[in-house]
Motif scaffolding. Sequence first.
Motif, PDB file in Angstrom:
ATOM      1  N   THR A  67       0.845  -1.186   0.000  1.00 36.42           N
ATOM      2  CA  THR A  67       0.000   0.000   0.000  1.00 36.42           C
ATOM      3  C   THR A  67       0.885   1.241   0.000  1.00 36.42           C
ATOM      4  O   THR A  67       2.008   1.218   0.515  1.00 36.42           O
ATOM      5  CB  THR A  67      -0.922   0.034   1.241  1.00 36.42           C
ATOM      6  OG1 THR A  67      -1.594   1.298   1.297  1.00 36.42           O
ATOM      7  CG2 THR A  67      -0.141  -0.148   2.512  1.00 36.42           C
ATOM      8  N   ILE A 119      -6.758  -4.371  -4.523  1.00 35.24           N
ATOM      9  CA  ILE A 119      -8.013  -3.884  -3.969  1.00 35.24           C
ATOM     10  C   ILE A 119      -8.400  -2.635  -4.740  1.00 35.24           C
ATOM     11  O   ILE A 119      -7.799  -1.577  -4.589  1.00 35.24           O
ATOM     12  CB  ILE A 119      -7.879  -3.557  -2.464  1.00 35.24           C
ATOM     13  CG1 ILE A 119      -7.276  -4.751  -1.700  1.00 35.24           C
ATOM     14  CG2 ILE A 119      -9.231  -3.163  -1.888  1.00 35.24           C
ATOM     15  CD1 ILE A 119      -8.067  -6.020  -1.794  1.00 35.24           C
ATOM     16  N   GLU A 126      -3.885  -0.361  -2.447  1.00 34.46           N
ATOM     17  CA  GLU A 126      -3.586  -1.507  -1.580  1.00 34.46           C
ATOM     18  C   GLU A 126      -3.734  -2.829  -2.317  1.00 34.46           C
ATOM     19  O   GLU A 126      -4.567  -2.974  -3.226  1.00 34.46           O
ATOM     20  CB  GLU A 126      -4.490  -1.495  -0.346  1.00 34.46           C
ATOM     21  CG  GLU A 126      -4.183  -2.630   0.621  1.00 34.46           C
ATOM     22  CD  GLU A 126      -4.793  -2.451   2.001  1.00 34.46           C
ATOM     23  OE1 GLU A 126      -4.777  -3.423   2.769  1.00 34.46           O
ATOM     24  OE2 GLU A 126      -5.274  -1.337   2.309  1.00 34.46           O
ATOM     25  N   HIS A 127      -2.926  -3.806  -1.901  1.00 34.85           N
ATOM     26  CA  HIS A 127      -2.971  -5.155  -2.445  1.00 34.85           C
ATOM     27  C   HIS A 127      -2.980  -6.160  -1.297  1.00 34.85           C
ATOM     28  O   HIS A 127      -2.433  -5.896  -0.225  1.00 34.85           O
ATOM     29  CB  HIS A 127      -1.756  -5.432  -3.334  1.00 34.85           C
ATOM     30  CG  HIS A 127      -1.699  -4.561  -4.556  1.00 34.85           C
ATOM     31  ND1 HIS A 127      -1.477  -3.195  -4.488  1.00 34.85           N
ATOM     32  CD2 HIS A 127      -1.834  -4.859  -5.870  1.00 34.85           C
ATOM     33  CE1 HIS A 127      -1.483  -2.696  -5.708  1.00 34.85           C
ATOM     34  NE2 HIS A 127      -1.695  -3.670  -6.557  1.00 34.85           N
ATOM     35  N   ALA A 128      -3.576  -7.312  -1.530  1.00 33.07           N
ATOM     36  CA  ALA A 128      -3.544  -8.419  -0.573  1.00 33.07           C
ATOM     37  C   ALA A 128      -2.716  -9.544  -1.168  1.00 33.07           C
ATOM     38  O   ALA A 128      -2.713  -9.753  -2.387  1.00 33.07           O
ATOM     39  CB  ALA A 128      -4.953  -8.911  -0.270  1.00 33.07           C
ATOM     40  N   VAL A 139      -2.911  -8.697   4.548  1.00 30.58           N
ATOM     41  CA  VAL A 139      -3.397  -7.394   4.084  1.00 30.58           C
ATOM     42  C   VAL A 139      -2.574  -6.289   4.748  1.00 30.58           C
ATOM     43  O   VAL A 139      -1.786  -6.535   5.662  1.00 30.58           O
ATOM     44  CB  VAL A 139      -4.904  -7.201   4.392  1.00 30.58           C
ATOM     45  CG1 VAL A 139      -5.737  -8.277   3.713  1.00 30.58           C
ATOM     46  CG2 VAL A 139      -5.155  -7.193   5.900  1.00 30.58           C
ATOM     47  N   LEU A 142      -6.460  -2.701   5.172  1.00 25.65           N
ATOM     48  CA  LEU A 142      -7.856  -3.018   4.878  1.00 25.65           C
ATOM     49  C   LEU A 142      -8.608  -3.444   6.130  1.00 25.65           C
ATOM     50  O   LEU A 142      -9.761  -3.041   6.348  1.00 25.65           O
ATOM     51  CB  LEU A 142      -7.912  -4.123   3.824  1.00 25.65           C
ATOM     52  CG  LEU A 142      -9.281  -4.663   3.452  1.00 25.65           C
ATOM     53  CD1 LEU A 142     -10.178  -3.559   2.902  1.00 25.65           C
ATOM     54  CD2 LEU A 142      -9.134  -5.806   2.431  1.00 25.65           C
ATOM     55  N   LEU A 192     -11.782 -11.363  -2.901  1.00 20.86           N
ATOM     56  CA  LEU A 192     -11.034 -11.709  -1.692  1.00 20.86           C
ATOM     57  C   LEU A 192     -11.727 -12.831  -0.935  1.00 20.86           C
ATOM     58  O   LEU A 192     -11.094 -13.792  -0.487  1.00 20.86           O
ATOM     59  CB  LEU A 192     -10.874 -10.462  -0.820  1.00 20.86           C
ATOM     60  CG  LEU A 192     -10.019 -10.566   0.441  1.00 20.86           C
ATOM     61  CD1 LEU A 192      -9.301  -9.249   0.690  1.00 20.86           C
ATOM     62  CD2 LEU A 192     -10.877 -10.918   1.637  1.00 20.86           C
ATOM     63  N   VAL A 202      -2.805  -9.016   9.542  1.00 17.75           N
ATOM     64  CA  VAL A 202      -3.022  -7.591   9.282  1.00 17.75           C
ATOM     65  C   VAL A 202      -1.722  -6.844   9.544  1.00 17.75           C
ATOM     66  O   VAL A 202      -0.801  -7.353  10.182  1.00 17.75           O
ATOM     67  CB  VAL A 202      -4.151  -7.038  10.176  1.00 17.75           C
ATOM     68  CG1 VAL A 202      -5.481  -7.694   9.821  1.00 17.75           C
ATOM     69  CG2 VAL A 202      -3.827  -7.259  11.653  1.00 17.75           C
TER      70      VAL A 202
END
Length: 227
Positions: A67, A119, A126-128, A139, A142, A192, A202
Amino acid sequence: MNEHRIADDVMLISFPWRTLGVDFRRNVTLLRLADGRVVVHSTAPFTQQDIAAIRRFGEPSWLVEATLMHDTYAKEGRKALQDIPYLAPAGFAEASGVQTESLLPPPREWDGEIDVLRIDGVRMNEHALFHRRSRTLVVADLFFSFPQETSGWPRFFVRHVMRLPRLFGISALYRLLVIRDKETFAPSMRALLALDFERLVVAHWQPIETDAKRAVEHAVRDSELLS
């Protein structure tokens, strides 16, 4: 530094990170591939002892930010791990002042082991990351996840400012300041939730180590961000 093994191939290293009178912690997640190479997800003020701990887990081979908001320790992370690719979302190099490579598409070496999900509909790009073998979803901002024993001002802040009565979920600040387009954000949440994850890590505070998908389903439903 506080080390915590999440799964055989997933390690969490936590560092203090205080703001607004709350220690939000900064989590660095180590994701190990089958060949022993390690993805270092997020940066921190690494010491030589921290790097030694990472190397005991496996060979650090990629440094990742997921992110634009996580540029705080970019320079320290790059200095500590100078000789591996530094992958980040578009715009991160400009925000951090550190040269990076694109996180998308992910390295071919990750094929079949780590998936990257962008995302959509958010300002901070942002990416997961999903580590398939351990069924672990990682994450950035998020979701936030605080321990139930959180008390005093931190508990008040989490429950009444971030508006997380269960101490877990998508914070009101994220919904207000980061999500810019609910119509494009919703499909990302569906994608997701389609992932077969059991664990959730997280960026701040504690992971959910069992039945994480159910917790995420409740959080997304509570946020009223799915049509």
